[in-house]
Design an enzyme around this catalytic site. Structure first.
Site, PDB file in Angstrom:
ATOM      1  N   HIS A  82       0.827  -1.264   0.049  1.00  0.00           N
ATOM      2  CA  HIS A  82       0.086  -0.008  -0.088  1.00  0.00           C
ATOM      3  C   HIS A  82       0.892   1.098   0.010  1.00  0.00           C
ATOM      4  CE1 HIS A  82      -3.513   2.522   0.738  1.00  0.00           C
ATOM      5  NE2 HIS A  82      -2.793   3.174   1.301  1.00  0.00           N
ATOM      6  N   ASP A 161     -15.018   2.655   7.560  1.00  0.00           N
ATOM      7  CA  ASP A 161     -13.984   3.537   6.971  1.00  0.00           C
ATOM      8  C   ASP A 161     -14.502   4.303   5.859  1.00  0.00           C
ATOM      9  OD1 ASP A 161     -11.192   4.446   6.559  1.00  0.00           O
ATOM     10  OD2 ASP A 161     -11.452   3.367   4.679  1.00  0.00           O
ATOM     11  N   ARG A 168     -14.115  12.671   6.638  1.00  0.00           N
ATOM     12  CA  ARG A 168     -13.020  13.323   6.724  1.00  0.00           C
ATOM     13  C   ARG A 168     -12.733  14.259   5.651  1.00  0.00           C
ATOM     14  NH1 ARG A 168      -9.360   8.835   7.376  1.00  0.00           N
ATOM     15  NH2 ARG A 168      -7.618  10.169   7.613  1.00  0.00           N
ATOM     16  N   SER A 183      -7.305   3.891   8.896  1.00  0.00           N
ATOM     17  CA  SER A 183      -8.173   3.922   7.697  1.00  0.00           C
ATOM     18  C   SER A 183      -7.399   2.765   6.849  1.00  0.00           C
ATOM     19  CB  SER A 183      -8.102   4.955   7.093  1.00  0.00           C
ATOM     20  OG  SER A 183      -8.532   5.153   5.804  1.00  0.00           O
ATOM     21  N   LYS A 187      -8.611  -1.566   6.162  1.00  0.00           N
ATOM     22  CA  LYS A 187      -8.926  -2.326   4.858  1.00  0.00           C
ATOM     23  C   LYS A 187      -7.883  -3.408   4.511  1.00  0.00           C
ATOM     24  CE  LYS A 187      -8.910   1.931   3.329  1.00  0.00           C
ATOM     25  NZ  LYS A 187      -9.025   3.285   2.879  1.00  0.00           N
TER      26      LYS A 187
HETATM   27  N1  URA Z   1      -5.808   6.445   2.261  1.00  0.00           N
HETATM   28  C1  URA Z   1      -6.716   5.818   2.950  1.00  0.00           C
HETATM   29  O1  URA Z   1      -7.107   4.836   2.495  1.00  0.00           O
HETATM   30  N2  URA Z   1      -7.247   6.499   4.454  1.00  0.00           N
HETATM   31  C2  URA Z   1      -6.511   7.458   4.447  1.00  0.00           C
HETATM   32  O2  URA Z   1      -6.973   7.966   5.412  1.00  0.00           O
HETATM   33  C3  URA Z   1      -5.693   8.453   3.785  1.00  0.00           C
HETATM   34  C4  URA Z   1      -5.163   7.547   2.834  1.00  0.00           C
END
Ligand code: URA
Length: 425
Positions: A82, A161, A168, A183, A187
């Site tokens: 990621h 999320d 947000r 967040s 995932k």
């Molecule tokens: N990417 C995400 O999935 N969440 C965040 O809060 C920031 C970047």
């Protein structure tokens, strides 16, 4: 439990209890807690922070808000990466097929771009026919048949999320380490990968502008992953200048294919290989040689099969923008700075990105870089080419580039920043 006492706890800099966290995430997901109340809590978290136990519980509550995927039927070890996002960051495109070509299964759930950073799904959608939305069964099929899949996360994965991230985004509460870390990791943990490599970017084009903030985010995420049984390491990488020579959807796909063909810009190749080695190491495939898989065409073979398995035509011509405009160097010398954020904003204004989630993107829009920091330049030489289908966007994009670069005198001292700044395990 009542939401006002939860908000007051964090407003008054106290630690939320596990019961408060579980309740508020659940109540927000099912609509009992209103958006304005969650906004107040998110702002209190941004201003006052969270302890590690609070972040761990918040992450677990977000994972538990939805389904968990299960890749245990796969015979290969799973490895995922990621990136926290940057300008010209197309690394997932060559990386996923490369790591699959070396023997891992790569389930890569990716997102769309928002603001000045691009999104992997938007990039791949510039390939005619390619589909981002797959069912869980289709995702497993592609993974089984090709070794890699890049697709959108389904609605069932960490729904808390999904709702909180959208909130947000419109309440100025994205840039909080506890909220970003929980967040991303909720995932990734719900996705069920066995190992995870994080590319945490630092610099003007990243969420985290300083190395210290990026390090704090990386350490938090590595701790969360390992606590949940996912072998997690992070590379801290530079995002002061764009990665590679393109920022924009089809432009970045073209550059990724060059990398898979054994060419491409040196920084993209270096970071792709560094992340591939980390992923293969975390997946227990220590003897694999990703440089060989790039050179011998096996990564390209996986790419072609992966694109075709999702309806794309790997041989189709990619879209080309209707209009181009060149930005030329004003003097002779050395390019000493080219700012990632400014280039990202210019690409976005040209149509490569969106201002709201629902907006369409132009596949062919973006910025092409003809010089990178450290390169000698001559007055009049093209530095950048701007691409768009809607030429009325040029002036606004050019404004973003007003102070995007510096040219120093010929022979000026220039010390390049390394791409990989540190490794955190
Ligand atoms: N990417 C995400 O999935 N969440 C965040 O809060 C920031 C970047």
């Amino acid at each position: 439990m009542d939401v006002i006492s939860v908000i007051r706890t964090k407003r008054d800099r106290k630690e939320l209890t596990p019961a408060q966290i579980d309740w508020v995430i659940d109540a927000y997901t099912n609509g009992t807690v209103a958006d304005e109340q969650m906004s107040a809590l998110a702002m209190a978290i941004l201003l006052n922070g969270m302890t590690r136990p609070e972040i761990a519980r918040w992450t677990a509550a977000m994972i538990n808000s939805g389904e968990r995927m299960d890749f245990s039927s796969l015979t290969r070890p799973t490895a995922d990466k990621h990136s926290t996002g940057g300008v010209g960051d197309k690394i997932t495109l060559p990386l996923a097929p490369l790591v699959a070509a070396c023997g891992a299964a790569v389930p890569q759930l990716s997102g769309r771009g928002l603001g000045h950073t691009g999104g992997t799904l938007d990039k791949l959608e510039s390939i005619p026919g390619w589909r981002a939305l797959l069912s869980n069964a289709e995702m497993l099929d592609v993974l089984n048949s090709t070794g890699a899949v890049i697709c959108a996360a389904g609605d069932g994965l960490a729904p808390a999320d999904k709702k909180l991230y959208a909130l947000r985004d419109v309440t100025g509460t994205v840039e909080a380490v506890p909220l970003i870390a929980s967040s991303i990791m909720s995932k990734k943990i719900a996705e069920g990968t066995g190992s995870l490599v994080l590319d945490v970017k630092a610099g003007s084009g990243a969420f985290m502008k300083t190395e210290a903030d990026a390090r704090e985010l990386a350490e938090t995420m590595v701790g969360l992953g390992n606590d949940h049984g996912v072998r997690t390491v992070a590379l801290l990488t530079d995002m002061a200048t764009p990665l590679g020579r393109t920022a924009g959807n089809a432009l970045e796909v073209r550059e990724s294919v060059e990398v898979l063909a054994g060419g491409g810009p040196a920084d993209v190749v270096e970071l792709t290989l560094a992340l591939a080695r980390e992923m293969l190491d975390a997946a227990g495939l220590r003897d694999a040689d990703p440089a060989k898989a790039l050179a011998d065409g096996s990564a390209m073979d996986v790419w072609r099969r992966m694109i075709a398995a999702q309806g794309g035509d790997p041989d189709a011509d990619l879209p080309v923008a209707r209009e181009q405009q060149i930005v030329a160097a004003a003097s002779d010398g050395v390019l000493t700075r080219l700012d990632a954020y400014d280039v990202g904003v210019a690409a976005w204004r040209l149509g490569a990105g969106r201002a709201r989630k629902e907006d369409p993107v132009q596949a062919a829009a973006g910025v092409e870089l003809h010089a990178k920091p450290g390169d000698p330049v001559k007055a009049g030489q093209p530095l950048l080419t701007l691409h768009t289908d809607t030429p009325d966007r040029f002036d606004y994009a050019l404004e973003a580039l007003d102070s995007a670069y510096d040219i120093g005198p010929a022979g000026a001292e220039f010390s390049a920043r390394p791409i990989v700044l540190d490794r955190i395990a």
